[in-house]
Design a protein around this motif. Structure first.
Motif, mmCIF file in Angstrom:
data_model
loop_
_atom_site.group_PDB
_atom_site.id
_atom_site.type_symbol
_atom_site.label_atom_id
_atom_site.label_comp_id
_atom_site.label_asym_id
_atom_site.label_seq_id
_atom_site.Cartn_x
_atom_site.Cartn_y
_atom_site.Cartn_z
ATOM 1 N N ASP A 1 0.506 -1.293 0.243
ATOM 2 C CA ASP A 1 -0.009 -0.293 0.109
ATOM 3 C C ASP A 1 0.826 1.527 -0.189
ATOM 4 O OD1 ASP A 1 -1.824 1.910 0.995
ATOM 5 O OD2 ASP A 1 -2.410 1.889 2.915
ATOM 6 N N ASP A 2 0.700 2.507 -0.827
ATOM 7 C CA ASP A 2 1.705 2.756 -0.982
ATOM 8 C C ASP A 2 1.725 4.234 0.383
ATOM 9 O OD1 ASP A 2 3.486 1.769 -3.187
ATOM 10 O OD2 ASP A 2 2.011 3.245 -4.814
ATOM 11 N N VAL A 3 -0.066 4.350 0.214
ATOM 12 C CA VAL A 3 -0.033 5.599 1.942
ATOM 13 C C VAL A 3 1.277 4.523 2.784
ATOM 14 C CG1 VAL A 3 -1.706 5.906 3.204
ATOM 15 C CG2 VAL A 3 -2.313 5.977 0.283
ATOM 16 N N THR A 4 0.799 3.622 3.048
ATOM 17 C CA THR A 4 1.714 3.333 4.011
ATOM 18 C C THR A 4 3.278 3.193 3.926
ATOM 19 O OG1 THR A 4 -0.187 1.381 4.598
ATOM 20 C CG2 THR A 4 2.116 0.448 5.161
ATOM 21 N N LEU A 5 3.776 2.492 2.692
ATOM 22 C CA LEU A 5 4.666 2.770 2.499
ATOM 23 C C LEU A 5 5.304 4.635 2.632
ATOM 24 C CD1 LEU A 5 5.296 0.225 -0.645
ATOM 25 C CD2 LEU A 5 5.958 -0.087 1.521
ATOM 26 N N ASN A 6 4.563 5.754 1.926
ATOM 27 C CA ASN A 6 4.979 6.728 2.612
ATOM 28 C C ASN A 6 4.583 6.927 4.302
ATOM 29 O OD1 ASN A 6 5.551 9.343 1.975
ATOM 30 N ND2 ASN A 6 2.899 9.697 1.542
ATOM 31 N N ARG A 7 3.937 6.521 4.993
ATOM 32 C CA ARG A 7 4.189 7.020 6.224
ATOM 33 C C ARG A 7 5.241 6.621 6.833
ATOM 34 N NH1 ARG A 7 -2.308 5.387 7.460
ATOM 35 N NH2 ARG A 7 -3.069 7.435 6.548
ATOM 36 N N ILE A 8 5.295 5.664 6.406
ATOM 37 C CA ILE A 8 6.894 4.771 7.005
ATOM 38 C C ILE A 8 8.162 4.855 6.542
ATOM 39 C CG2 ILE A 8 5.268 3.232 8.289
ATOM 40 C CD1 ILE A 8 6.460 0.826 6.087
ATOM 41 N N ASN A 9 7.986 5.699 5.991
ATOM 42 C CA ASN A 9 9.375 6.464 5.348
ATOM 43 C C ASN A 9 10.230 5.110 4.543
ATOM 44 O OD1 ASN A 9 10.362 8.395 4.063
ATOM 45 N ND2 ASN A 9 11.266 8.680 6.037
ATOM 46 N N LYS A 10 9.382 4.882 3.600
ATOM 47 C CA LYS A 10 10.351 3.179 3.378
ATOM 48 C C LYS A 10 11.362 3.396 1.918
ATOM 49 C CE LYS A 10 11.183 -1.558 2.741
ATOM 50 N NZ LYS A 10 11.895 -1.489 4.185
ATOM 51 N N GLY A 11 11.467 5.267 1.530
ATOM 52 C CA GLY A 11 11.729 5.242 0.554
ATOM 53 C C GLY A 11 11.528 4.131 -1.021
ATOM 54 N N ALA A 12 10.154 3.941 -1.046
ATOM 55 C CA ALA A 12 10.188 3.313 -2.427
ATOM 56 C C ALA A 12 8.434 3.064 -2.360
ATOM 57 C CB ALA A 12 10.633 2.192 -2.934
ATOM 58 N N ASP A 13 7.904 2.892 -3.516
ATOM 59 C CA ASP A 13 6.485 2.833 -3.357
ATOM 60 C C ASP A 13 6.564 1.047 -4.327
ATOM 61 O OD1 ASP A 13 6.751 2.023 -6.357
ATOM 62 O OD2 ASP A 13 6.026 4.739 -6.231
ATOM 63 N N GLY A 14 5.486 0.715 -4.026
ATOM 64 C CA GLY A 14 5.250 -0.816 -4.766
ATOM 65 C C GLY A 14 5.562 -1.308 -5.471
ATOM 66 N N LYS A 15 5.664 0.118 -6.850
ATOM 67 C CA LYS A 15 5.929 -0.090 -8.457
ATOM 68 C C LYS A 15 7.397 -0.349 -8.800
ATOM 69 C CE LYS A 15 4.702 2.111 -12.696
ATOM 70 N NZ LYS A 15 4.943 3.533 -13.513
#
Ligand code: SF4
Length: 289
Positions: A134-148
């Motif tokens: 989930d890109d919203v979650t990835l952004n929130r947790i500051n993963k530094g990358a999106d799903g794509k």
């Protein structure tokens, strides 16, 4: 062996030689992660790494697996990695698989040809943290990358002939995005079609940004049954051609080890029984990272 700081490795590398080639994590910004807090990312001197390989050849000559630590050792340049892999092949000929942590940034920096070269020299598995599709979650947790980006990185790795193990994190989206997190993670996992999936359950660690958000009331932890429901939704949404889905980490409430697609239905049935309350979950005091 010469180690700096705390060493982490995937559960499946429990019997591997742990060869530290970098310290810390080159990203070190994921809000839930306290692994390398306060530790600087550094590349260890080549002569130190080669000396450790010599040491391992004397003391662990029969080991069949080796894991390159730390957080994102694939950040190392291809030439440096090849020097290390060649030394492993020469000094530890019984090692049949070398593993490494990788992220989408370090994989972006390598071409398929470079990854193929690393594969030919023994690199046999890349562990990639997806955490959520989930890109919203990835952004929130500051993963530094999106799903794509993670799909692209993992697909490239597979194209190069290197199996991938993807880590996902139950509970990390909080209760309100739990279902979206589960279905989107299933979608991304299906697109990657990895050989292995490892699902961990979030444990809040003091000193992390997410812990502070929790303390301040900006993040809520899903309840154990909600985590289990999330796992069920995720597995239902995950279609692998031939993969192992593990949720048997010490942090999980119910150990799951499913071969997909064959054991998908029976695993969903097991989760349904647990959700109906007819099976006991692991008590909180027995969970650990
Ligand atoms: S989860 Fe992985 S990439 Fe993120 S900070 Fe921790 S070690 Fe680094």
């Amino acid at each position: 062996m010469h180690y700096q700081g705390t060493i982490y490795r995937p559960p499946s590398e429990a019997n591997s030689i742990l060869l530290q080639v970098t310290t810390g994590c080159s990203h070190n910004k994921c809000t839930f992660c306290g692994m390398y807090k306060g530790q600087r990312f550094t590349i260890k001197p080549e002569e130190r790494v080669l000396a450790d390989i010599e040491y391992a050849a004397t003391h662990f000559a029969h080991a069949r697996r080796l894991f390159l630590c730390d957080g994102d050792a694939l950040t190392l340049g291809t030439d440096r990695l090849l020097t290390i892999l060649r030394a492993i092949q020469a000094k530890l000929p019984k090692v049949t698989r070398v593993g490494i942590y990788a992220n989408s940034k370090s994989l972006r920096s390598k071409s398929v040809e470079e990854l193929q070269l690393l594969s030919r020299h023994g690199l046999g598995i890349c562990y990639i943290g997806l955490e959520s599709g989930d890109d919203v979650t990835l952004n929130r947790i500051n993963k530094g990358a999106d799903g794509k980006q993670i799909i692209t990185a993992a697909t490239k790795t597979k194209e190069a002939g290197i199996p991938v193990s993807i880590t996902v994190l139950l509970g990390v989206a909080g209760p309100e995005r739990s279902t979206i997190h589960a279905t989107e993670t299933g979608r991304v996992l299906s697109a990657i079609d990895p050989e292995f999936v490892g699902a961990l359950s979030l444990m809040l660690e003091p000193g992390t940004v997410l812990y502070d958000e929790y303390q301040a009331g900006h993040f809520a932890m899903p309840e154990p049954f909600a985590i289990l429901q999330e796992l069920r939704t995720m597995i239902a949404a995950t279609n692998l051609s031939n993969g192992l889905f593990h949720a048997n980490h010490a942090s999980n409430y119910l150990p799951i080890k499913a071969k997909l697609p064959e054991e998908k239905d029976s695993t969903l049935g097991l989760l349904d029984r647990a959700l109906s309350g007819t099976m006991a979950l692991k008590p909180e005091y027995l969970r650990a990272l």
